[in-house]
Design a protein around this motif. Structure first.
Motif, PDB file in Angstrom:
ATOM      1  N   GLU A  49      58.422  34.649  77.204  1.00  0.00           N
ATOM      2  CA  GLU A  49      57.339  34.032  77.989  1.00  0.00           C
ATOM      3  C   GLU A  49      57.746  33.885  79.455  1.00  0.00           C
ATOM      4  O   GLU A  49      57.592  32.833  80.079  1.00  0.00           O
ATOM      5  CB  GLU A  49      56.946  32.671  77.398  1.00  0.00           C
ATOM      6  CG  GLU A  49      56.472  32.743  75.962  1.00  0.00           C
ATOM      7  CD  GLU A  49      56.147  31.375  75.379  1.00  0.00           C
ATOM      8  OE1 GLU A  49      55.616  30.513  76.121  1.00  0.00           O
ATOM      9  OE2 GLU A  49      56.436  31.157  74.193  1.00  0.00           O
TER      10      GLU A  49
ATOM     11  N   ARG B  20      56.500  34.896  82.182  1.00  0.00           N
ATOM     12  CA  ARG B  20      55.452  34.605  83.174  1.00  0.00           C
ATOM     13  C   ARG B  20      55.255  33.111  83.412  1.00  0.00           C
ATOM     14  O   ARG B  20      54.692  32.708  84.429  1.00  0.00           O
ATOM     15  CB  ARG B  20      54.127  35.229  82.739  1.00  0.00           C
ATOM     16  CG  ARG B  20      54.146  36.751  82.748  1.00  0.00           C
ATOM     17  CD  ARG B  20      52.796  37.350  82.381  1.00  0.00           C
ATOM     18  NE  ARG B  20      52.893  38.789  82.218  1.00  0.00           N
ATOM     19  CZ  ARG B  20      52.878  39.661  83.217  1.00  0.00           C
ATOM     20  NH1 ARG B  20      52.753  39.230  84.459  1.00  0.00           N
ATOM     21  NH2 ARG B  20      52.965  40.959  82.975  1.00  0.00           N
ATOM     22  N   THR B  21      55.713  32.278  82.480  1.00  0.00           N
ATOM     23  CA  THR B  21      55.527  30.829  82.613  1.00  0.00           C
ATOM     24  C   THR B  21      56.789  30.120  83.101  1.00  0.00           C
ATOM     25  O   THR B  21      56.803  28.901  83.226  1.00  0.00           O
ATOM     26  CB  THR B  21      55.113  30.218  81.265  1.00  0.00           C
ATOM     27  OG1 THR B  21      56.215  30.333  80.344  1.00  0.00           O
ATOM     28  CG2 THR B  21      53.906  30.934  80.682  1.00  0.00           C
ATOM     29  N   CYS B  22      57.863  30.872  83.373  1.00  0.00           N
ATOM     30  CA  CYS B  22      59.173  30.268  83.653  1.00  0.00           C
ATOM     31  C   CYS B  22      59.373  29.934  85.125  1.00  0.00           C
ATOM     32  O   CYS B  22      58.856  30.613  86.014  1.00  0.00           O
ATOM     33  CB  CYS B  22      60.289  31.220  83.227  1.00  0.00           C
ATOM     34  SG  CYS B  22      60.401  31.484  81.447  1.00  0.00           S
ATOM     35  N   LYS B  23      60.169  28.910  85.363  1.00  0.00           N
ATOM     36  CA  LYS B  23      60.643  28.572  86.707  1.00  0.00           C
ATOM     37  C   LYS B  23      62.075  29.047  86.917  1.00  0.00           C
ATOM     38  O   LYS B  23      62.456  29.405  88.028  1.00  0.00           O
ATOM     39  CB  LYS B  23      60.566  27.055  86.933  1.00  0.00           C
ATOM     40  CG  LYS B  23      59.149  26.508  86.996  1.00  0.00           C
ATOM     41  CD  LYS B  23      58.409  27.040  88.195  1.00  0.00           C
ATOM     42  CE  LYS B  23      57.018  26.401  88.310  1.00  0.00           C
ATOM     43  NZ  LYS B  23      56.261  26.978  89.458  1.00  0.00           N
TER      44      LYS B  23
ATOM     45  N   CYS C 243      57.452  40.269  86.515  1.00  0.00           N
ATOM     46  CA  CYS C 243      56.462  39.328  85.988  1.00  0.00           C
ATOM     47  C   CYS C 243      56.873  37.869  86.164  1.00  0.00           C
ATOM     48  O   CYS C 243      56.195  36.965  85.677  1.00  0.00           O
ATOM     49  CB  CYS C 243      56.150  39.636  84.531  1.00  0.00           C
ATOM     50  SG  CYS C 243      57.507  39.449  83.388  1.00  0.00           S
TER      51      CYS C 243
ATOM     52  N   PRO D  95      57.176  34.363  88.114  1.00  0.00           N
ATOM     53  CA  PRO D  95      56.409  33.722  89.194  1.00  0.00           C
ATOM     54  C   PRO D  95      57.140  33.775  90.533  1.00  0.00           C
ATOM     55  O   PRO D  95      58.371  33.844  90.585  1.00  0.00           O
ATOM     56  CB  PRO D  95      56.276  32.269  88.691  1.00  0.00           C
ATOM     57  CG  PRO D  95      56.367  32.368  87.206  1.00  0.00           C
ATOM     58  CD  PRO D  95      57.342  33.473  86.943  1.00  0.00           C
TER      59      PRO D  95
ATOM     60  N   ASP E 208      64.397  27.800  81.586  1.00  0.00           N
ATOM     61  CA  ASP E 208      63.290  27.829  80.626  1.00  0.00           C
ATOM     62  C   ASP E 208      63.480  28.957  79.615  1.00  0.00           C
ATOM     63  O   ASP E 208      62.965  28.885  78.503  1.00  0.00           O
ATOM     64  CB  ASP E 208      61.959  28.035  81.350  1.00  0.00           C
ATOM     65  CG  ASP E 208      61.746  27.011  82.449  1.00  0.00           C
ATOM     66  OD1 ASP E 208      61.671  25.818  82.124  1.00  0.00           O
ATOM     67  OD2 ASP E 208      61.684  27.405  83.630  1.00  0.00           O
TER      68      ASP E 208
END
Length: 201
Positions: free
Chosen positions: A47, A49-52, A71, A73, A122
């Motif tokens: 996942e 795309r949702t990680c910091k 991909c 952020p 993450d």
């Protein structure tokens, strides 16, 4: 002309990857870099795309590193840890401010995160071959991963062997598993989510 240079670069990377495999067969888990199909499966399971903050263990020549960055952020960070100096030199050439390329061992994950003032990641993505490393080193790396991973974070390992599951299940619990056959060799992809850490006694 530019396309020709890119193709030549890819060919050179594959040759160097194979040469390093011959020199360090216990350190490198495959004879060629990961396929785009394997990269996509790994990124989806992590996942990204949702990680910091993402950590990559074993960047090789940087193919999966670039896929993660594609991909990730814009305000996120990727810490890529590689023990092989030749491979590390490839990753250092990737021009992206989100990337931190570190030459070192996955066993020192906590110290490396602290060195760069990074939070608990993450997601941790690993291509290092747990099947060929000494058992004690494998256990130490898994303990570091479990200790450093953010609560609810994902550990995703792509492996030829199932050894990583025997090391990781007692620490992070049962995993989700899939197989990517469009890769040479076909790879098992494992995912654990940190909901509780069981330190070894």
């Amino acid at each position: 002309m530019a396309n020709g240079l890119r193709l030549a670069g890819k060919k050179d990377e594959k040759i160097i990857f194979f040469q390093q495999f011959l020199k360090h067969p216990l350190q490198i888990g495959s004879v060629i870099p990961s396929s785009p199909y394997l990269e996509r499966r790994v990124l989806d399971m992590a996942e990204v795309r949702t990680c910091k903050t993402v950590v990559e263990l074993g960047s090789g020549t940087g193919g999966t590193t670039k896929a993660i960055l594609s991909c990730l952020p814009r305000d996120a960070k990727l810490l890529s840890i590689e023990i092989n100096p030749q491979f590390h030199s490839f990753v250092k050439t990737i021009d992206d401010p989100r990337l931190i390329a570190h030459l070192g061992s996955a066993a020192d994950l906590g110290k490396i995160l602290a060195q760069y003032n990074l939070p608990n990641p993450d997601a941790i993505i690993s291509g290092i071959p747990f099947s060929t490393m000494p058992e004690e080193l494998g256990k130490r790396i898994i303990q570091e991963i479990a200790r450093c991973l953010a609560h609810g974070g994902r550990f995703v390992a792509y492996q030829f062997s199932s050894k990583v599951s025997h090391l990781c299940n007692p620490v992070l619990g049962p995993c989700k598993k899939s197989m990517e056959i469009l890769n040479i060799p076909p790879m098992r992809v494992y995912r654990w989510e940190k909901n509780g850490f069981k330190p070894q006694t």
